[in-house]
Design an enzyme around this catalytic site. Structure first.
Site, PDB file in Angstrom:
ATOM      1  N   HIS A 363       0.787  -1.232   0.000  1.00  0.00           N
ATOM      2  CA  HIS A 363       0.000   0.000   0.000  1.00  0.00           C
ATOM      3  C   HIS A 363       0.817   1.277   0.000  1.00  0.00           C
ATOM      4  CE1 HIS A 363      -4.202  -1.325   0.576  1.00  0.00           C
ATOM      5  NE2 HIS A 363      -3.652  -2.381   1.128  1.00  0.00           N
ATOM      6  N   LYS A 554      -9.883  13.724   3.652  1.00  0.00           N
ATOM      7  CA  LYS A 554      -8.981  12.576   3.723  1.00  0.00           C
ATOM      8  C   LYS A 554      -8.057  12.791   4.902  1.00  0.00           C
ATOM      9  CE  LYS A 554      -7.699  13.554  -0.543  1.00  0.00           C
ATOM     10  NZ  LYS A 554      -7.463  12.373  -1.358  1.00  0.00           N
ATOM     11  N   ARG A 555      -7.253  11.790   5.261  1.00  0.00           N
ATOM     12  CA  ARG A 555      -6.279  11.997   6.323  1.00  0.00           C
ATOM     13  C   ARG A 555      -5.435  13.233   6.006  1.00  0.00           C
ATOM     14  NH1 ARG A 555      -5.932   8.151  10.616  1.00  0.00           N
ATOM     15  NH2 ARG A 555      -4.090   9.352  11.190  1.00  0.00           N
ATOM     16  N   LYS A 560      -0.428  14.583   0.900  1.00  0.00           N
ATOM     17  CA  LYS A 560      -1.758  14.809   0.313  1.00  0.00           C
ATOM     18  C   LYS A 560      -1.992  16.295   0.004  1.00  0.00           C
ATOM     19  CE  LYS A 560      -4.000  10.737   2.461  1.00  0.00           C
ATOM     20  NZ  LYS A 560      -4.769  10.051   1.413  1.00  0.00           N
ATOM     21  N   THR A 662      -8.978   6.119  -2.878  1.00  0.00           N
ATOM     22  CA  THR A 662     -10.299   5.566  -3.177  1.00  0.00           C
ATOM     23  C   THR A 662     -11.346   6.657  -3.030  1.00  0.00           C
ATOM     24  OG1 THR A 662     -10.394   4.771  -0.901  1.00  0.00           O
ATOM     25  CG2 THR A 662      -9.857   3.147  -2.614  1.00  0.00           C
ATOM     26  N   LYS A 666     -14.947   7.542  -5.227  1.00  0.00           N
ATOM     27  CA  LYS A 666     -16.280   7.811  -4.666  1.00  0.00           C
ATOM     28  C   LYS A 666     -16.832   9.130  -5.203  1.00  0.00           C
ATOM     29  CE  LYS A 666     -14.472   5.929  -0.326  1.00  0.00           C
ATOM     30  NZ  LYS A 666     -13.859   6.397   0.948  1.00  0.00           N
TER      31      LYS A 666
HETATM   32  C1  LIG Z   1     -12.590   6.631   1.232  1.00  0.00           C
HETATM   33  C2  LIG Z   1     -12.157   7.029   2.583  1.00  0.00           C
HETATM   34  C3  LIG Z   1     -10.816   7.292   2.845  1.00  0.00           C
HETATM   35  C4  LIG Z   1      -9.760   7.265   1.763  1.00  0.00           C
HETATM   36  O1  LIG Z   1      -9.725   8.520   1.148  1.00  0.00           O
HETATM   37  P1  LIG Z   1      -8.509   8.970   0.214  1.00  0.00           P
HETATM   38  O2  LIG Z   1      -8.978  10.253  -0.357  1.00  0.00           O
HETATM   39  O3  LIG Z   1      -8.379   7.911  -0.837  1.00  0.00           O
HETATM   40  O4  LIG Z   1      -7.320   9.103   1.064  1.00  0.00           O
HETATM   41  C5  LIG Z   1     -10.455   7.654   4.114  1.00  0.00           C
HETATM   42  N1  LIG Z   1     -11.364   7.758   5.106  1.00  0.00           N
HETATM   43  C6  LIG Z   1     -12.669   7.533   4.890  1.00  0.00           C
HETATM   44  C7  LIG Z   1     -13.619   7.686   6.010  1.00  0.00           C
HETATM   45  C8  LIG Z   1     -13.111   7.153   3.629  1.00  0.00           C
HETATM   46  O5  LIG Z   1     -14.410   6.911   3.431  1.00  0.00           O
END
Ligand SMILES: *Cc1c(COP(=O)(O)O)cnc(C)c1O
Length: 815
Positions: A363, A554-555, A560, A662, A666
């Site tokens: 990952h 996101k985190r 990022k 991911t 979405k």
């Molecule tokens: C999808 C998701 C992530 C991953 O988000 P990235 O933008 O790909 O880092 C992290 N936390 C939650 C709660 C998510 O639903």
């Protein structure tokens, strides 16, 4: 109403009403008049769960009777979120349950918010595991997820005066209606002690590990319901318990606390999820957690296999084990131990079985996030495993020398032991060697895996690394999260799109249809209104649903680049103030995300986002042209509200650093346009949605590498960009931190001299691309067309597709 309503609606409503009342009376012991919102939630959840059980038992039976090859997904994290609507949706019962509760005077929507998020994960990696569980059940794979039942999931984040504060999360405090405790399913997990070597009659050595400490793993099962409820798999999470609940002798002598120390020590293992995201949690407890759940899981699956076949040598034939990152990599040594020491399999055959059974998903390319453990710690905690690792390593290196590999640099780089600064066991190497397939999680990432972290391994084993681009479950991220769009899809292209996501491409025909465009926009508008309410309730800021909703959730991590987004907001703010008559596109910038508690720079970025938000939102000069909000406590449930309401998706990591992402998938699925770098799965999203329907900017992964090689001093870059210089100056001078004007001096300094994440290099390109976003927004027909084409063209990013690929190419199970 849900997009899918079964035919026998009235009868189902009547039956569900009965079932909920029955549970309320006999499980919760309340009547309708006195039941609290939580009581109603639990009664509803239990009624839904009851409906799952028959299918669950049938699936379990079928797995046995058909002697199916099984898939085990080992993951230290499962970021599940809520299960009520998810379960009802998969069963096709959402509408019926809503009506049943309405007849009881209860609002399903309100009860749904009572459910705590199961936040047993940090971010993308844990959410991937949850999406995969959903898809494996939907594809009717005989799969089981294994992990840890943490008492406390990811910390709860609050924002006070702009700073992040962490509080323990308490999802189990009112019980968990979804799980079944299995107190009869327990395994002993050893730690420490020593290894005894004895001679067998034939002269061969036999090893017996005598652990110094034993902890008990207890199983808790949660059903994972596939689409239409046809197949149900198990998520088995382990909880730690002491062998003896207390030391009675000590207790009777009055040492009430001391009597419990062993219990406390044992239970610490499943107490809390490590809030580390891509940073090494080097604590001993972390290694104990990893071994604890891996050993319990392997013992459990071997018990099941032996019950089924009675033949340990057939394990690989009947079993595939996927390692989600290196966290469960100790499983390679543990399986060897179980095969050789416990089941008497000869070493060479055991190694063959092990390699044929395991596969490993990488990952991250961040060297600091690739786990290693000090040899001394391994020897102390897992002495037999250390011996096994040495033996695997010796055979591996001897084998290479025999094949003519003589270069000591290569041999040391592929050794399981890192001899550099204090000897360490390389868990990524162990996972690689012990697996028949190793995969990256996007096309770009998998190529970079071959070129960087596993470069020498790739040369030696050129067929081992493959790509499996991540996906997300459309059940949760479209059907459940976005009812307005789901209804529109059902009406326009039919409900079969929820059975087969590839049918989304039928939307292409409607991309320019004015009537469809306005209905698509109306669905988005409904979601934006809902989010606007949420924003006001959460942070007290009023936002206009007609503005462009721009989300980066996101985190919080430097790679990022939330900082790039904040700096662009600053530049925009300065523009609005200096050129009040220019025709700006009204924007709402939405941030959400948690920073690891020990990650100071990330926490400072949260503070900066909040500081900038306070000044900008309070400044009458910005009118409604720019609003900035930071929504606290990002989790799955918050993502489910933000994503359907977003117009623009920020995926702006430094190229080469985001393995896949991911969140990007979405958003695109829900009709947001992406502004992003050529990183992770953004590259493939661009290929699918088309260049015209995504906004790509910035350096490529290769240019990032070249740029870093030339140096990361950013002074010249800043000097060449007046807008950037001005924005940095504003931040450094305390414009946004009048209470502490020097708060960001260091941050700006770091950016100026050591811009490792190349924020300055990408700044102009990012700003210019944002103005292209504005231009597209002004042409609403063109925007809507692009948004529709995003939804129409991202079917490939369904985790059903991803899991089908794993099933066919790695696990060799039929789907
Ligand atoms: C999808 C998701 C992530 C991953 O988000 P990235 O933008 O790909 O880092 C992290 N936390 C939650 C709660 C998510 O639903």
């Amino acid at each position: 109403m849900n997009a899918i309503t079964p035919p026998d609606h009235a009868a189902t409503v009547a039956a569900l009403k009965e079932e909920v009342l029955h549970r309320l009376t006999f499980t919760i012991c309340k009547d309708a008049a006195t039941a609290s919102p939580r009581d109603w939630f639990v009664a509803t959840a239990l009624a839904a769960r009851d409906r799952v059980v028959e299918s669950w038992l049938a699936s379990t039976k079928r797995n046995y009777s058909e002697d199916r090859r099984r898939v085990y997904y080992l993951s230290l994290e499962f970021l599940i979120g809520r299960l009520l609507i998810d379960t009802l949706t998969n069963l096709g019962l959402t509408a019926a349950m809503r009506d049943a509760l309405a007849e009881l005077g209860v609002d399903l929507e309100k009860r749904r918010d009572v459910e705590p998020d199961a936040a047993l994960g940090n971010g993308g990696l844990g959410r991937l595991a949850a999406c995969f569980m959903d898809s494996m059940a939907t594809l009717e794979i005989a799969a089981c997820g294994y992990g840890i039942r943490y008492d406390h999931g990811l910390f709860r984040q609050t924002i006070k005066d702009g700073w992040q504060h962490e509080y323990p999360e308490d999802w189990l405090s009112f019980g968990n209606p979804w799980e079944f405790p299995r107190p009869e399913i327990t395994y002993d997990i050893g730690f420490g002690g020593h290894v005894e070597t004895t001679r067998l009659p034939d002269g061969a050595a036999a090893h017996v590990w005598r652990p110094g400490e034993t902890i008990v793993a207890v199983a808790y099962d949660t059903p994972v319901v596939g689409w239409h409820g046809k197949h149900v798999n198990t998520l088995r999470l382990w909880s730690a318990r002491a062998l003896d609940p207390l030391r009675l002798d000590a207790f009777n002598q009055g040492d009430h606390v001391g009597a419990l120390t062993e219990q406390v020590r044992a239970e610490a293992i499943s107490k809390i999820l490590y809030p580390s995201d891509a940073t090494p949690a080097g604590q001993e407890l972390r290694l104990r957690q990893e071994y604890f759940f891996v050993s319990a899981s392997l013992q459990d699956l071997i018990r099941r296999h032996m019950k089924q076949t009675g033949d340990i040598t057939k394990l690989a034939e009947k079993t595939a084990i996927q390692l989600n990152d290196t966290h469960p990599a100790i499983g390679v040594a543990e399986l060897m131990r179980l095969l050789v020491d416990v089941h008497g399999v000869e070493w060479k055959e055991a190694w063959k079985i092990t390699q044929a059974t395991f596969a490993y998903t990488n990952h991250t390319l961040l060297p600091e996030a690739l786990e290693t453990w000090p040899v001394w710690l391994m020897e102390k905690l897992l002495p037999r495993h250390m011996q096994i690792i040495y033996l695997i390593n010796a055979m591996h290196l001897d084998g290479l020398r025999e094949k003519g590999v003589a270069d000591s640099g290569v041999l040391s780089s592929v050794s399981l032991i890192d001899e550099h600064n204090g000897r360490h066991v390389r868990m990524g190497h162990l996972a690689f060697l012990g697996s028949h397939k190793v995969n990256g999680v996007s096309a770009l990432h998998s190529e970079l895996v071959k070129e960087t972290v596993f470069k020498d391994f790739h040369r030696l084993y050129p067929d081992r690394i493959v790509n499996k681009t991540n996906g997300v479950t459309f059940r949760r991220w479209l059907l459940e999260a976005n009812p307005p769009l789901s209804r529109l899809l059902a009406e326009t292209i039919g409900t079969s799109v929820f059975d087969d996501a590839t049918l989304l491409n039928k939307l292409e025909a409607f991309a320019d249809d004015p009537d469809f465009q306005s209905r698509f926009a109306a669905a988005k508008r409904e979601n934006k209104e809902r989010l606007a309410v949420k924003i006001f309730e959460s942070v007290g800021v009023r936002v206009d649903p007609d503005a462009l909703f721009d989300a980066q959730i996101k985190r919080i991590h430097e790679y990022k680049r939330q900082l790039l987004n904040v700096l662009e907001a600053v530049a925009l703010y300065l523009d609005i103030k200096s050129q009040p008559s220019r025709d700006f596109v009204p924007r709402v910038k939405i941030f959400a995300g948690k920073a690891a508690a020990s990650y100071h720079q990330a926490k400072l970025i949260i503070k900066l986002a909040n500081d900038v938000a306070s000044i900008v939102n309070a400044d009458a000069a910005t009118r409604d042209l720019l609003k900035i909000v930071f929504l606290p406590n990002y989790n799955v449930s918050l993502a489910e509200v933000i994503i359907p309401a977003a117009d623009l998706s920020e995926q702006i990591s430094t190229a080469g650093m985001e393995a896949s992402g991911t969140g990007n998938m979405k958003f695109a699925l829900n009709g947001a346009l992406t502004i992003g770098t050529l990183d992770g799965a953004n590259v493939e999203i661009q290929e699918h949605v088309g260049d015209d329907n995504i906004f790509i900017f910035g350096l490529t992964a290769q240019q990032v590498a070249e740029s870093r090689a030339r140096g990361i001093d950013a002074r010249e870059t800043i000097a060449a960009s007046p807008r950037l210089a001005e924005a940095l100056q504003a931040v450094a001078s305390g414009m946004f931190s009048p209470d502490d004007p020097h708060r960001y001096a260091q941050l700006v300094d770091t950016l100026t001299y050591y811009d490792h994440f190349l924020i300055t290099k990408d700044f102009d390109s990012y700003c210019n691309t944002q103005r292209k976003v504005d231009a597209r927004w002004r042409d609403q027909k063109a925007w809507r067309r692009s948004a529709i084409l995003n939804t129409a063209r991202v079917a490939w990013f369904s985790s059903d597709r991803t899991i089908r690929e794993y099933a066919e190419e790695i696990w060799k199970v039929e789907v």
